[in-house]
Every structure is written in C-alpha cells, then in structure tokens.
Design an enzyme around this catalytic site. Structure first.
Site, PDB file in Angstrom:
ATOM      1  N   CYS A   1     -12.552  -2.029  -3.362  1.00 57.96           N
ATOM      2  CA  CYS A   1     -13.178  -2.073  -4.689  1.00 57.96           C
ATOM      3  C   CYS A   1     -12.399  -1.232  -5.703  1.00 57.96           C
ATOM      4  O   CYS A   1     -11.668  -1.763  -6.532  1.00 57.96           O
ATOM      5  CB  CYS A   1     -14.636  -1.606  -4.636  1.00 57.96           C
ATOM      6  SG  CYS A   1     -15.727  -2.667  -3.672  1.00 57.96           S
ATOM      7  N   ARG A   2     -12.561   0.074  -5.631  1.00 62.63           N
ATOM      8  CA  ARG A   2     -12.030   0.956  -6.670  1.00 62.63           C
ATOM      9  C   ARG A   2     -10.515   1.088  -6.644  1.00 62.63           C
ATOM     10  O   ARG A   2      -9.856   0.918  -7.675  1.00 62.63           O
ATOM     11  CB  ARG A   2     -12.678   2.328  -6.573  1.00 62.63           C
ATOM     12  CG  ARG A   2     -14.173   2.288  -6.794  1.00 62.63           C
ATOM     13  CD  ARG A   2     -14.834   3.611  -6.469  1.00 62.63           C
ATOM     14  NE  ARG A   2     -14.798   3.863  -5.042  1.00 62.63           N
ATOM     15  CZ  ARG A   2     -15.142   5.003  -4.460  1.00 62.63           C
ATOM     16  NH1 ARG A   2     -15.534   6.012  -5.213  1.00 62.63           N
ATOM     17  NH2 ARG A   2     -15.105   5.147  -3.157  1.00 62.63           N
ATOM     18  N   SER A   3      -9.946   1.413  -5.485  1.00 62.00           N
ATOM     19  CA  SER A   3      -8.491   1.627  -5.462  1.00 62.00           C
ATOM     20  C   SER A   3      -7.696   0.346  -5.693  1.00 62.00           C
ATOM     21  O   SER A   3      -6.672   0.395  -6.377  1.00 62.00           O
ATOM     22  CB  SER A   3      -8.042   2.366  -4.200  1.00 62.00           C
ATOM     23  OG  SER A   3      -8.411   1.707  -3.025  1.00 62.00           O
TER      24      SER A   3
ATOM     25  N   ASP B   1     -18.656   4.295  -6.544  1.00 63.81           N
ATOM     26  CA  ASP B   1     -18.433   3.182  -5.620  1.00 63.81           C
ATOM     27  C   ASP B   1     -19.448   2.084  -5.925  1.00 63.81           C
ATOM     28  O   ASP B   1     -20.648   2.276  -5.749  1.00 63.81           O
ATOM     29  CB  ASP B   1     -18.584   3.656  -4.181  1.00 63.81           C
ATOM     30  CG  ASP B   1     -18.127   2.621  -3.172  1.00 63.81           C
ATOM     31  OD1 ASP B   1     -17.959   1.437  -3.541  1.00 63.81           O
ATOM     32  OD2 ASP B   1     -17.934   2.997  -2.004  1.00 63.81           O
TER      33      ASP B   1
ATOM     34  N   CYS C   1      -9.463   5.169  -2.299  1.00 65.95           N
ATOM     35  CA  CYS C   1     -10.923   5.190  -2.277  1.00 65.95           C
ATOM     36  C   CYS C   1     -11.361   5.120  -0.817  1.00 65.95           C
ATOM     37  O   CYS C   1     -10.556   5.358   0.081  1.00 65.95           O
ATOM     38  CB  CYS C   1     -11.537   4.085  -3.133  1.00 65.95           C
ATOM     39  SG  CYS C   1     -11.337   2.395  -2.525  1.00 65.95           S
TER      40      CYS C   1
ATOM     41  N   ASN D   1     -10.855   0.756   0.324  1.00 70.87           N
ATOM     42  CA  ASN D   1      -9.703   0.083  -0.272  1.00 70.87           C
ATOM     43  C   ASN D   1      -9.985  -1.392  -0.555  1.00 70.87           C
ATOM     44  O   ASN D   1      -9.114  -2.241  -0.419  1.00 70.87           O
ATOM     45  CB  ASN D   1      -8.457   0.256   0.611  1.00 70.87           C
ATOM     46  CG  ASN D   1      -7.152  -0.138  -0.063  1.00 70.87           C
ATOM     47  OD1 ASN D   1      -6.243  -0.600   0.614  1.00 70.87           O
ATOM     48  ND2 ASN D   1      -7.037   0.044  -1.361  1.00 70.87           N
TER      49      ASN D   1
END
Length: 168
Positions: free
Chosen positions: A19-21, A131, A14, A17
């Site tokens: 939140c999402r990933s 995001d 993401c 690095n």
C-alpha cells in the site's frame, strides 16, 4: 552506502509493501523521471513483514494511483534486508513502528538517511503515513495526498543537498 559521484538511492519501507511504500515508490519514481534524474536516482520499496512477498500492490492502492496517472503494475512486494543498508542512501519509513524495525536492523556505521517520509512533507498535522489496508477507500486517497506532498519535498531536499550528483 551507495552514493557515488553519479547515483543516489532511495528505499521506501512500510509493513507489507503493498500500500504505502509502493505508492511512494511509484510517485517518487515518476517525479524523478519528470525532473530528468532517472539515471541519477534509484528508487525501490520494501516491507518489514513477509505476508505479501512477490504480490502486486493492493488493488485499491493501484486504482487510486491509476486515477492520478501513476502505474504501479510492475511493482512486487519484497522484504527489507540488512543488505539494503549497503545499497540505499535514503531508507525512508512510512511510520514509527517500521522506523523502529529498521533501526533494529541498521548496521553500525550506516551513513545514510534513516527517518520518516513525512519529515519531508510541507504539512505538519500528520507525522506518519497511516496504513489504509483495513480502512475504507478514503484512506487510500489520504495516503496518496500525503505521499505526493512528501515526495515533492524529498525531491527538493535531494536537489538542494546533492546538487553535484544531480547536476543541477
């Protein structure tokens, strides 16, 4: 590419690095462990931006993950590099902007999978993992649900595509 007769590798990417990933990293790593594939599938995450290097996941991300039974406390943000294309069989972006950044870095001849995470999802309404960083708390719940769905789909894909590696 890292595929051998004994190992597959997945990198979730993401922007920062945090939140999402890392959510995808934590969820997929736990699914891999529960399936008994920890020795066969390596999981990591990285970001295309360097704002949060060596930071732990965003506290809101970590809190939502913890309420669902996932521990992200050991994860630290890192920057994706061109060397990752030599190490990972699957490089999976959370959104199209990160996918384009990865395509710009992709060395000629990369034989692995480079694409969007939600391509493995059962749902079709959302194409990119949004995001949640600048949004409200509900954004983190939404991301978690999308990630969990796509992680299950990715594991099913890997089981069907790599039976000899996974020993299934």
């Amino acid at each position: 590419m890292a595929t051998t007769a004994a190992k597959l590798s997945v990198l979730f990417v993401c922007l920062g690095n945090i939140c999402r990933s890392p959510t995808a990293h934590g969820v997929f790593a736990k699914l891999v462990e529960q399936a008994g594939y920890s020795d066969l599938i390596q999981v990591d995450s990285a970001g295309t931006g360097d704002w949060h290097l060596n930071h732990a996941p965003d506290r809101r991300t970590a809190q939502v993950a913890a309420t669902k039974g996932y521990d992200l406390s050991e994860l630290r943000a890192r920057l994706v590099t061109s060397a990752d294309f030599n190490q990972f069989d699957y490089i999976i972006a959370m959104d199209n902007a990160n996918l384009e950044d990865l395509r710009a870095m992709q060395p000629q001849g990369y034989q692995g999978y480079l694409g969007l995470f939600l391509d493995f999802s059962e749902q079709s309404a959302v194409q990119e993992v949004p995001d949640p960083y600048y949004g409200g708390e509900d954004g983190f719940e939404l991301v978690f649900g999308l990630v969990e769905d796509a992680a299950n789909g990715l594991l099913r894909h890997m089981q069907s595509s790599h039976l000899q590696v996974l020993g299934s």
